[in-house]
Design a protein around this motif. Structure first.
Motif, PDB file in Angstrom:
ATOM      1  N   ARG A 104       7.202   6.981   4.195  1.00  0.00           N
ATOM      2  CA  ARG A 104       8.177   8.028   4.495  1.00  0.00           C
ATOM      3  C   ARG A 104       7.479   9.369   4.703  1.00  0.00           C
ATOM      4  O   ARG A 104       8.072  10.428   4.549  1.00  0.00           O
ATOM      5  CB  ARG A 104       9.198   8.147   3.368  1.00  0.00           C
ATOM      6  CG  ARG A 104      10.191   7.008   3.338  1.00  0.00           C
ATOM      7  CD  ARG A 104      11.153   7.116   2.165  1.00  0.00           C
ATOM      8  NE  ARG A 104      11.901   5.882   1.982  1.00  0.00           N
ATOM      9  CZ  ARG A 104      13.058   5.599   2.571  1.00  0.00           C
ATOM     10  NH1 ARG A 104      13.625   6.457   3.381  1.00  0.00           N
ATOM     11  NH2 ARG A 104      13.660   4.444   2.345  1.00  0.00           N
ATOM     12  N   ASP A 108      16.477   0.085   4.493  1.00  0.00           N
ATOM     13  CA  ASP A 108      16.934   1.228   3.703  1.00  0.00           C
ATOM     14  C   ASP A 108      16.662   2.530   4.464  1.00  0.00           C
ATOM     15  O   ASP A 108      16.122   3.500   3.940  1.00  0.00           O
ATOM     16  CB  ASP A 108      16.269   1.244   2.320  1.00  0.00           C
ATOM     17  CG  ASP A 108      16.924   2.274   1.407  1.00  0.00           C
ATOM     18  OD1 ASP A 108      18.109   2.576   1.612  1.00  0.00           O
ATOM     19  OD2 ASP A 108      16.239   2.794   0.513  1.00  0.00           O
ATOM     20  N   HIS A 164      18.721   4.766   7.701  1.00  0.00           N
ATOM     21  CA  HIS A 164      20.032   4.741   8.353  1.00  0.00           C
ATOM     22  C   HIS A 164      20.122   5.720   9.517  1.00  0.00           C
ATOM     23  O   HIS A 164      19.595   6.827   9.443  1.00  0.00           O
ATOM     24  CB  HIS A 164      21.106   5.021   7.305  1.00  0.00           C
ATOM     25  CG  HIS A 164      21.092   4.019   6.184  1.00  0.00           C
ATOM     26  ND1 HIS A 164      20.285   4.169   5.082  1.00  0.00           N
ATOM     27  CD2 HIS A 164      21.725   2.835   6.050  1.00  0.00           C
ATOM     28  CE1 HIS A 164      20.446   3.106   4.291  1.00  0.00           C
ATOM     29  NE2 HIS A 164      21.318   2.281   4.861  1.00  0.00           N
ATOM     30  N   HIS A 215      15.626  11.998   6.678  1.00  0.00           N
ATOM     31  CA  HIS A 215      16.175  13.194   6.034  1.00  0.00           C
ATOM     32  C   HIS A 215      15.264  13.674   4.906  1.00  0.00           C
ATOM     33  O   HIS A 215      14.994  14.880   4.788  1.00  0.00           O
ATOM     34  CB  HIS A 215      17.584  12.904   5.521  1.00  0.00           C
ATOM     35  CG  HIS A 215      18.536  12.517   6.614  1.00  0.00           C
ATOM     36  ND1 HIS A 215      18.998  13.402   7.556  1.00  0.00           N
ATOM     37  CD2 HIS A 215      19.083  11.318   6.943  1.00  0.00           C
ATOM     38  CE1 HIS A 215      19.804  12.777   8.404  1.00  0.00           C
ATOM     39  NE2 HIS A 215      19.863  11.503   8.058  1.00  0.00           N
ATOM     40  N   SER A 216      14.778  12.740   4.099  1.00  0.00           N
ATOM     41  CA  SER A 216      13.985  13.137   2.927  1.00  0.00           C
ATOM     42  C   SER A 216      12.664  13.771   3.333  1.00  0.00           C
ATOM     43  O   SER A 216      12.115  14.592   2.598  1.00  0.00           O
ATOM     44  CB  SER A 216      13.743  11.929   2.028  1.00  0.00           C
ATOM     45  OG  SER A 216      13.073  10.920   2.747  1.00  0.00           O
TER      46      SER A 216
HETATM   47  C1  H2B Z   1      17.707   6.198  -1.866  1.00  0.00           C
HETATM   48  C2  H2B Z   1      17.518   5.846  -0.414  1.00  0.00           C
HETATM   49  O1  H2B Z   1      16.345   5.131  -0.241  1.00  0.00           O
HETATM   50  C3  H2B Z   1      17.481   7.073   0.449  1.00  0.00           C
HETATM   51  O2  H2B Z   1      18.632   7.847   0.235  1.00  0.00           O
HETATM   52  C4  H2B Z   1      17.318   6.753   1.926  1.00  0.00           C
HETATM   53  C5  H2B Z   1      18.441   5.968   2.534  1.00  0.00           C
HETATM   54  N1  H2B Z   1      18.461   6.046   3.986  1.00  0.00           N
HETATM   55  C6  H2B Z   1      17.885   7.073   4.640  1.00  0.00           C
HETATM   56  N2  H2B Z   1      17.989   7.182   5.956  1.00  0.00           N
HETATM   57  C7  H2B Z   1      17.463   8.209   6.616  1.00  0.00           C
HETATM   58  N3  H2B Z   1      17.581   8.271   7.944  1.00  0.00           N
HETATM   59  N4  H2B Z   1      16.768   9.160   5.965  1.00  0.00           N
HETATM   60  C8  H2B Z   1      16.599   9.159   4.636  1.00  0.00           C
HETATM   61  O3  H2B Z   1      15.958  10.052   4.074  1.00  0.00           O
HETATM   62  C9  H2B Z   1      17.163   8.073   3.913  1.00  0.00           C
HETATM   63  N5  H2B Z   1      17.013   7.959   2.622  1.00  0.00           N
END
Ligand code: H2B
Length: 106
Positions: A3, A64, A66, A83-84
């Motif tokens: 990530r 995991d 999206h 997103h993270s």
């Molecule tokens: C806890 C879980 O792994 C996170 O919330 C994941 C879920 N799906 C995600 N999807 C996307 N596109 N970005 C993320 O940061 C993300 N985080």
């Protein structure tokens, strides 16, 4: 899968690979802020569009990771970002490739 944000070379190479064999007008493109990639998928019917979304949703759950997406009749508009990480990672490229494949399936 990592990530961590990809560097510019990896992003450019990834987008080029995703778009091999696609009409440039319908391929993945980088958004203006550079933090996401987007593609619109057009199908012959709403049922096909929704089937594509179902297949993609199952992959997203497995990874995991999206999509940000919307559906209007037989078009599905997709934007991918991590997103993270506040940017593009290998997960976005993997999900984009899986969505390309999901769109090719009958
Ligand atoms: C806890 C879980 O792994 C996170 O919330 C994941 C879920 N799906 C995600 N999807 C996307 N596109 N970005 C993320 O940061 C993300 N985080």
């Amino acid at each position: 899968m990592s990530r961590k944000r990809l560097d510019e070379a990896a992003i450019a190479e990834g987008i080029a690979r995703l778009n091999l064999g696609l009409d440039p007008a319908e391929g993945w493109r980088r958004d203006a802020d550079g933090l996401s990639i987007a593609r619109s998928f057009r199908f012959d019917s709403f049922a096909e569009a929704f089937a594509f979304m179902t297949r993609s949703a199952l992959v997203a759950e497995k990874l995991d990771h999206h999509p940000d997406w919307s559906n209007s009749y037989r078009t599905v508009s997709v934007r991918l970002t991590t997103h993270s990480a506040r940017g593009l990672t290998a997960l976005d490229l993997a999900l984009a490739e899986a969505m390309n494949a999901a769109a090719r399936r009958p």
